[in-house]
Scaffold this active site. Structure first.
Site, PDB file in Angstrom:
ATOM      1  N   ASN A 112       0.788  -1.233   0.000  1.00  0.00           N
ATOM      2  CA  ASN A 112       0.000   0.000   0.000  1.00  0.00           C
ATOM      3  C   ASN A 112       0.817   1.278   0.000  1.00  0.00           C
ATOM      4  O   ASN A 112       0.282   2.342  -0.319  1.00  0.00           O
ATOM      5  CB  ASN A 112      -0.944   0.026   1.205  1.00  0.00           C
ATOM      6  CG  ASN A 112      -2.115  -0.910   1.041  1.00  0.00           C
ATOM      7  OD1 ASN A 112      -2.113  -1.776   0.171  1.00  0.00           O
ATOM      8  ND2 ASN A 112      -3.129  -0.750   1.872  1.00  0.00           N
ATOM      9  N   SER A 139      -8.278   5.801   1.662  1.00  0.00           N
ATOM     10  CA  SER A 139      -9.437   5.279   2.385  1.00  0.00           C
ATOM     11  C   SER A 139      -9.804   6.264   3.476  1.00  0.00           C
ATOM     12  O   SER A 139      -8.953   7.034   3.959  1.00  0.00           O
ATOM     13  CB  SER A 139      -9.102   3.921   3.009  1.00  0.00           C
ATOM     14  OG  SER A 139     -10.093   3.527   3.942  1.00  0.00           O
ATOM     15  N   TYR A 152      -3.698  -1.520   8.265  1.00  0.00           N
ATOM     16  CA  TYR A 152      -4.291  -0.942   7.057  1.00  0.00           C
ATOM     17  C   TYR A 152      -4.451   0.567   7.210  1.00  0.00           C
ATOM     18  O   TYR A 152      -4.106   1.332   6.309  1.00  0.00           O
ATOM     19  CB  TYR A 152      -5.642  -1.601   6.807  1.00  0.00           C
ATOM     20  CG  TYR A 152      -6.431  -1.016   5.653  1.00  0.00           C
ATOM     21  CD1 TYR A 152      -6.076  -1.293   4.334  1.00  0.00           C
ATOM     22  CD2 TYR A 152      -7.542  -0.209   5.878  1.00  0.00           C
ATOM     23  CE1 TYR A 152      -6.805  -0.767   3.275  1.00  0.00           C
ATOM     24  CE2 TYR A 152      -8.272   0.317   4.825  1.00  0.00           C
ATOM     25  CZ  TYR A 152      -7.899   0.040   3.528  1.00  0.00           C
ATOM     26  OH  TYR A 152      -8.619   0.565   2.479  1.00  0.00           O
ATOM     27  N   LYS A 156      -2.787   3.720   4.978  1.00  0.00           N
ATOM     28  CA  LYS A 156      -3.552   4.746   4.279  1.00  0.00           C
ATOM     29  C   LYS A 156      -3.240   6.141   4.818  1.00  0.00           C
ATOM     30  O   LYS A 156      -3.245   7.129   4.059  1.00  0.00           O
ATOM     31  CB  LYS A 156      -5.049   4.448   4.384  1.00  0.00           C
ATOM     32  CG  LYS A 156      -5.462   3.190   3.626  1.00  0.00           C
ATOM     33  CD  LYS A 156      -5.080   3.249   2.141  1.00  0.00           C
ATOM     34  CE  LYS A 156      -5.623   2.080   1.360  1.00  0.00           C
ATOM     35  NZ  LYS A 156      -5.270   2.140  -0.085  1.00  0.00           N
TER      36      LYS A 156
END
Length: 254
Positions: A112, A139, A152, A156
């Site tokens: 990511n 996100s 996660y 982001k």
């Protein structure tokens, strides 16, 4: 005809963005790990109005730097330029910090963040030449914390800061850098992260209360926002984290 490189184009938001850009008149260079799925996206782009030679396929894992280099080289060889880079490839990992291995964090950040930065570095000299732009798919988990998806969310948040810092660095070159920050969007990302069908249905049902607009979003809604940021419609917008989240980011328990 402008040229867009779209990663994660074999499914979800990346696929929808590629098709929407094709319909708008962009040639597209599509990147994904699954060849069959990528071919399906290419077919949809051709149905949207492109010719065969205006769609380029690039199969590979962008955490492999050689694959990233080949993506840029292949795009330039077949389409001659790069006007916009849509960084849509990404993964979701679940788990609380105290019970989730650090290797999961490493994989999350590798996909990511690290691969996005590397690919962007490769594309930037060409985007500078075309006075183009970069759109990152982030996100609402970047600016807003949620339990159980900490790694996660960190990835982001890093991508959001990359967007803003790079926007400042690229502004003197006439290059804009923005991101979209979706809420829950109906794709296969949650199932690929291990969520079963029953749990996923319950998760979507819960979105009726966690999103101000009372539902999860769909990929076409995000693709419209990407199109806005990728074109001159947003010519005076840079460093923006555009929430396409149905109001999830402004929801607070009461």
């Amino acid at each position: 005809m402008p040229v867009a490189v779209v990663t994660g184009a074999s499914s979800g938001i990346g696929k929808a963005a590629a098709i929407r850009l094709a319909r708008e008149g962009f040639s597209v260079s599509l990147s994904g790990r699954k060849e069959d799925a990528l071919k399906e996206t290419a077919d949809e782009c051709i149905k949207a109005g492109l010719k065969q030679d205006q769609v380029v396929l690039n199969v590979g894992d962008l955490t492999d730097f050689d694959a990233a280099k080949k993506l840029i080289e292949n795009t330039l060889a077949k389409l001659n330029t790069i006007d916009t880079l849509i960084n849509s490839a990404g993964i979701l990992t679940n788990g609380e910090v105290n019970s989730t291995d650090i290797e999961v964090y490493d994989k999350q950040m590798d996909v990511n963040v690290r691969s996005v930065i590397y690919l962007t570095k490769l594309a930037l000299p060409h985007i500078i030449k075309s006075k183009g732009n970069v759109v990152n798919v982030s996100s609402i988990a970047g600016p807003c914390p949620f339990p159980g998806v900490t790694y996660y969310s960190i990835s982001k948040a890093a991508l959001d800061q990359f967007t803003k810092c790079l926007a400042l660095e690229m502004a003197p070159h006439g290059v804009r850098v923005n991101s979209v920050n979706p809420g829950v969007i109906v794709t296969d990302i949650h199932k690929r992260a291990g969520m079963g069908d029953k749990d996923y249905e319950a998760f979507l049902e819960k979105c009726k209360s966690t999103h101000a607009l009372g539902r999860a979003g769909d990929v076409d809604e995000v693709s419209e926002a990407i199109l806005f940021l990728a074109t001159s419609r947003s010519s005076f917008t840079t460093g923006e984290l555009l929430r396409v989240d149905g109001g999830r980011g402004i929801m607070f328990p009461r």
